[in-house]
Design an enzyme around this catalytic site. Structure first.
Site, short mmCIF file in Angstrom:
data_model
loop_
_atom_site.label_atom_id
_atom_site.label_comp_id
_atom_site.label_asym_id
_atom_site.label_seq_id
_atom_site.Cartn_x
_atom_site.Cartn_y
_atom_site.Cartn_z
CB VAL A 10 -0.98 -0.02 1.20
CG1 VAL A 10 -0.25 0.25 2.52
CG2 VAL A 10 -2.12 0.96 0.99
N GLY A 12 3.43 1.80 -1.76
CA GLY A 12 4.08 1.97 -3.06
C GLY A 12 3.29 2.90 -3.98
CD GLN A 13 3.78 4.50 -9.97
OE1 GLN A 13 4.44 5.41 -10.43
NE2 GLN A 13 3.60 3.36 -10.62
CG LEU A 60 3.98 -10.77 0.05
CD1 LEU A 60 2.86 -9.98 0.63
CD2 LEU A 60 4.23 -10.37 -1.39
CG LEU A 81 -1.01 -3.70 -5.43
CD1 LEU A 81 -1.32 -2.20 -5.43
CD2 LEU A 81 -1.30 -4.29 -6.80
CB THR A 128 5.68 -7.45 -14.44
OG1 THR A 128 6.60 -6.70 -15.23
CG2 THR A 128 6.36 -8.75 -14.04
CD GLU A 130 11.15 -6.08 -16.91
OE1 GLU A 130 12.16 -6.80 -16.95
OE2 GLU A 130 11.06 -5.02 -17.53
CE1 TYR A 152 9.55 -7.15 -10.00
CE2 TYR A 152 9.62 -7.19 -12.40
CZ TYR A 152 8.96 -6.87 -11.22
OH TYR A 152 7.72 -6.27 -11.28
CE LYS A 156 6.25 -8.76 -9.33
NZ LYS A 156 5.00 -8.37 -8.68
P1 NAP Z 1 6.72 0.04 -5.51
O1 NAP Z 1 6.40 1.51 -5.56
O2 NAP Z 1 8.14 -0.38 -5.49
O3 NAP Z 1 6.00 -0.53 -4.20
C1 NAP Z 1 6.28 -1.82 -3.73
C2 NAP Z 1 5.51 -2.05 -2.45
O4 NAP Z 1 5.79 -3.37 -1.97
C3 NAP Z 1 5.87 -1.08 -1.31
O5 NAP Z 1 4.70 -0.75 -0.60
C4 NAP Z 1 6.77 -1.94 -0.42
O6 NAP Z 1 6.77 -1.56 0.93
C5 NAP Z 1 6.08 -3.29 -0.59
N1 NAP Z 1 6.91 -4.43 -0.18
C6 NAP Z 1 8.13 -4.77 -0.63
N2 NAP Z 1 8.56 -5.88 -0.02
C7 NAP Z 1 7.58 -6.26 0.84
C8 NAP Z 1 7.42 -7.34 1.75
N3 NAP Z 1 8.38 -8.26 1.94
N4 NAP Z 1 6.27 -7.41 2.46
C9 NAP Z 1 5.30 -6.47 2.32
N5 NAP Z 1 5.41 -5.42 1.48
C10 NAP Z 1 6.52 -5.33 0.76
O7 NAP Z 1 6.00 -0.71 -6.70
P2 NAP Z 1 4.82 -0.23 -7.69
O8 NAP Z 1 5.45 0.47 -8.84
O9 NAP Z 1 3.76 0.41 -6.91
O10 NAP Z 1 4.34 -1.64 -8.26
C11 NAP Z 1 3.32 -2.39 -7.58
C12 NAP Z 1 3.41 -3.85 -8.01
O11 NAP Z 1 3.22 -3.94 -9.42
C13 NAP Z 1 4.73 -4.54 -7.74
O12 NAP Z 1 4.44 -5.89 -7.44
C14 NAP Z 1 5.47 -4.46 -9.07
O13 NAP Z 1 6.40 -5.52 -9.17
C15 NAP Z 1 4.32 -4.60 -10.03
N6 NAP Z 1 4.48 -3.96 -11.34
C16 NAP Z 1 4.79 -2.63 -11.42
C17 NAP Z 1 4.86 -2.03 -12.67
C18 NAP Z 1 5.18 -0.55 -12.81
O14 NAP Z 1 5.51 -0.13 -13.91
N7 NAP Z 1 5.05 0.24 -11.75
C19 NAP Z 1 4.61 -2.77 -13.83
C20 NAP Z 1 4.27 -4.12 -13.71
C21 NAP Z 1 4.19 -4.70 -12.45
P3 NAP Z 1 7.85 -0.53 1.55
O15 NAP Z 1 7.31 0.86 1.27
O16 NAP Z 1 7.84 -0.89 2.99
O17 NAP Z 1 9.16 -0.79 0.86
O1 G4F Z 2 12.54 2.32 -15.19
P1 G4F Z 2 13.16 0.98 -15.18
O2 G4F Z 2 14.08 0.68 -14.04
O3 G4F Z 2 11.97 -0.05 -15.25
P2 G4F Z 2 11.88 -1.59 -15.69
O4 G4F Z 2 13.18 -2.28 -15.55
O5 G4F Z 2 11.22 -1.63 -17.01
O6 G4F Z 2 10.92 -2.18 -14.55
C1 G4F Z 2 9.71 -1.52 -14.19
O7 G4F Z 2 8.68 -1.91 -15.07
C2 G4F Z 2 8.35 -3.31 -15.03
C3 G4F Z 2 7.22 -3.54 -16.05
O8 G4F Z 2 7.79 -3.84 -17.30
C4 G4F Z 2 7.90 -3.67 -13.62
F1 G4F Z 2 7.55 -4.98 -13.57
C5 G4F Z 2 9.02 -3.37 -12.63
O9 G4F Z 2 8.54 -3.61 -11.30
C6 G4F Z 2 9.40 -1.89 -12.74
O10 G4F Z 2 8.31 -1.11 -12.30
O11 G4F Z 2 13.98 0.73 -16.51
C7 G4F Z 2 13.40 0.89 -17.80
C8 G4F Z 2 14.48 0.78 -18.88
C9 G4F Z 2 15.40 -0.43 -18.73
O12 G4F Z 2 15.62 -1.03 -19.98
C10 G4F Z 2 16.71 0.14 -18.23
O13 G4F Z 2 17.86 -0.59 -18.64
O14 G4F Z 2 15.33 1.92 -18.78
C11 G4F Z 2 16.68 1.52 -18.88
N1 G4F Z 2 17.53 2.50 -18.20
C12 G4F Z 2 18.45 3.29 -18.84
N2 G4F Z 2 19.07 4.06 -17.95
C13 G4F Z 2 17.55 2.79 -16.89
C14 G4F Z 2 18.54 3.77 -16.73
N3 G4F Z 2 16.83 2.31 -15.85
C15 G4F Z 2 17.08 2.83 -14.62
N4 G4F Z 2 16.34 2.40 -13.57
N5 G4F Z 2 18.05 3.78 -14.41
C16 G4F Z 2 18.81 4.28 -15.43
O15 G4F Z 2 19.67 5.13 -15.23
#
Ligand code: NAP
Ligand code: G4F
Length: 343
Positions: A10, A12-13, A60, A81, A128, A130, A152, A156
């Site tokens: 909760v 998280g973003q 978790l 999440l 995801t 990914e 990761y 997943k």
């Molecule tokens: P986020 O901002 O990194 O938030 C992750 C959340 O998980 C935080 O609330 C964190 O708590 C909690 N968490 C981590 N480890 C935990 C544990 N062991 N037990 C309980 N809570 C834990 O991620 P998000 O971007 O909101 O993404 C939400 C979900 O969607 C994630 O599962 C991510 O992998 C998935 N996802 C995200 C994207 C994206 O583009 N954003 C795309 C596809 C899938 P703390 O604040 O305490 O660290």
């Molecule tokens: O923003 P990123 O770190 O996101 P990534 O790896 O796509 O993962 C995010 O999206 C996933 C969904 O496809 C989620 F499942 C996951 O939890 C997370 O939210 O990187 C995006 C791209 C990558 O290819 C990385 O190599 O950007 C490239 N990149 C280039 N320069 C960088 C950077 N990424 C990061 N974090 N930092 C850099 O400086």
């Protein structure tokens, strides 16, 4: 009585936007948090006095805490999440990532069964794009084969399959949303989009000299997180439990994102050189503002994500293009310009 939703992750973003969305729909939201030495709950601070919003402790990695939460709350809907969500970090902490992102999903499912609510509780799993990893098809849809390309993504993938397994073995209403990258002004600051928008804001206001990035050719299908949480809810309101790809259907490179973010911050960039020598130069001053650093390259990188949201559009009535790429970048830069100014 309104419905009860339990959200793991909760803080998280996505957790913060989903909480707002469900409260608006009349739900009682139970947000699961873990103990930390600092109370850093910036994203949900504004919700903490809302009578529909409740915080419960759990992790978790800790089955007992999950069983306790499920038994006490007895939620109608669970949104799982919580995750170690950073792909690059998963190369540094692969075992922790597997424990939370793979086994953690199993613990949630078992906790629901042990609490005796498996026949009525609807479960959403944050899956995801990914999973497509080293992509075998472009664009990617629900039938595209998976080829995970990081610790990761491998973790997943287990989460995705165990959800499917419990759906078939125990007839549970559990589904995966295969979400492509979604961003916002609440995005973690080490993900590439937020790193760029914050740097553009800081550089334009004289607070930072340069931005170092990794692979700028990488392509992503970036959407707005606020639009994506609606889809998580829609997936659980569907007649039958199914998995859905959630994406915009539009693809851009990290370089394009950078150019547009700097443009909104009042700086026009020109790209010079290639590969590790590529530089983003301020057209007005000739100063180098963006450089490439090997520190941000990954052992294996996913470089061609592009989602096909046709099924979600057709079956859930979801609009994948509510917020355009250009609007998303502007929302993030405008927010960070103010944040830096008021810092
Ligand atoms: P986020 O901002 O990194 O938030 C992750 C959340 O998980 C935080 O609330 C964190 O708590 C909690 N968490 C981590 N480890 C935990 C544990 N062991 N037990 C309980 N809570 C834990 O991620 P998000 O971007 O909101 O993404 C939400 C979900 O969607 C994630 O599962 C991510 O992998 C998935 N996802 C995200 C994207 C994206 O583009 N954003 C795309 C596809 C899938 P703390 O604040 O305490 O660290
Ligand atoms: O923003 P990123 O770190 O996101 P990534 O790896 O796509 O993962 C995010 O999206 C996933 C969904 O496809 C989620 F499942 C996951 O939890 C997370 O939210 O990187 C995006 C791209 C990558 O290819 C990385 O190599 O950007 C490239 N990149 C280039 N320069 C960088 C950077 N990424 C990061 N974090 N930092 C850099 O400086």
């Amino acid at each position: 009585m309104g419905k009860k939703a339990l959200i793991t992750g909760v803080t998280g973003q996505d957790g913060s936007y989903l909480s707002e969305f469900l409260i608006e729909k009349g739900y009682d939201v139970y947000g699961m948090i873990r103990r930390s030495s600092v109370d850093f709950r910036e994203r949900i601070a504004h919700l903490e006095s809302n009578p529909q919003f409740h915080l419960v402790y759990g992790d978790l990695g800790d089955a007992v805490s999950l069983i306790k939460v499920m038994t006490e709350v007895k939620p109608d809907e669970v949104y799982n999440l919580a995750a170690q969500s950073h792909v690059q970090v998963s190369f540094d902490v692969p075992e922790f990532t597997a424990d939370v992102d793979a086994t953690g999903v199993l613990r949630v499912l078992e906790a629901v069964r042990i609490a005796g609510i498996a026949d009525k509780c609807h479960i959403y799993q944050a899956s995801t794009s990914e999973l497509y990893g080293k992509v075998e098809e472009v664009p990617q849809n629900e039938n595209t084969p998976f080829h995970p390309y990081s610790p990761y993504a491998v973790a997943k993938l287990y989460g995705y399959w165990i959800i499917k397994e419990y759906r078939e073995a125990y007839n549970m209403f559990c589904c995966s949303g295969i979400l492509f990258n979604h961003e916002s002004e609440r995005r973690g600051e080490t993900f590439v989009t937020r790193k760029i928008t914050l740097a553009a804001a800081r550089i334009s206001q004289g607070m930072q000299d340069k931005l170092y990035l990794g692979n700028m050719d990488s392509l992503r299908d970036w959407g707005y997180a606020k639009d994506y949480v609606e889809c998580m809810w829609l997936i659980l309101q569907n007649d039958k439990p199914e998995d859905f790809v959630i994406a915009t259907g539009v693809q851009h490179s990290v370089r394009e994102f950078t150019t547009l973010a700097f443009h909104h911050a009042g700086i026009e960039l020109e790209w010079q050189g290639a590969g590790m020598d590529e530089k983003g130069v301020d057209k007005a001053t000739g100063r180098v503002l963006v450089e490439v650093s090997p520190d941000f390259y990954r052992p294996t990188d996913v470089v061609n994500l592009w989602g096909d949201p046709s099924k979600a559009k057709r079956e859930l009535g979801w609009n994948p293009t509510k917020t355009s790429f250009e609007e998303l970048v502007k929302i993030m830069v405008d927010h960070d310009m103010k944040k830096v100014k008021n810092a």
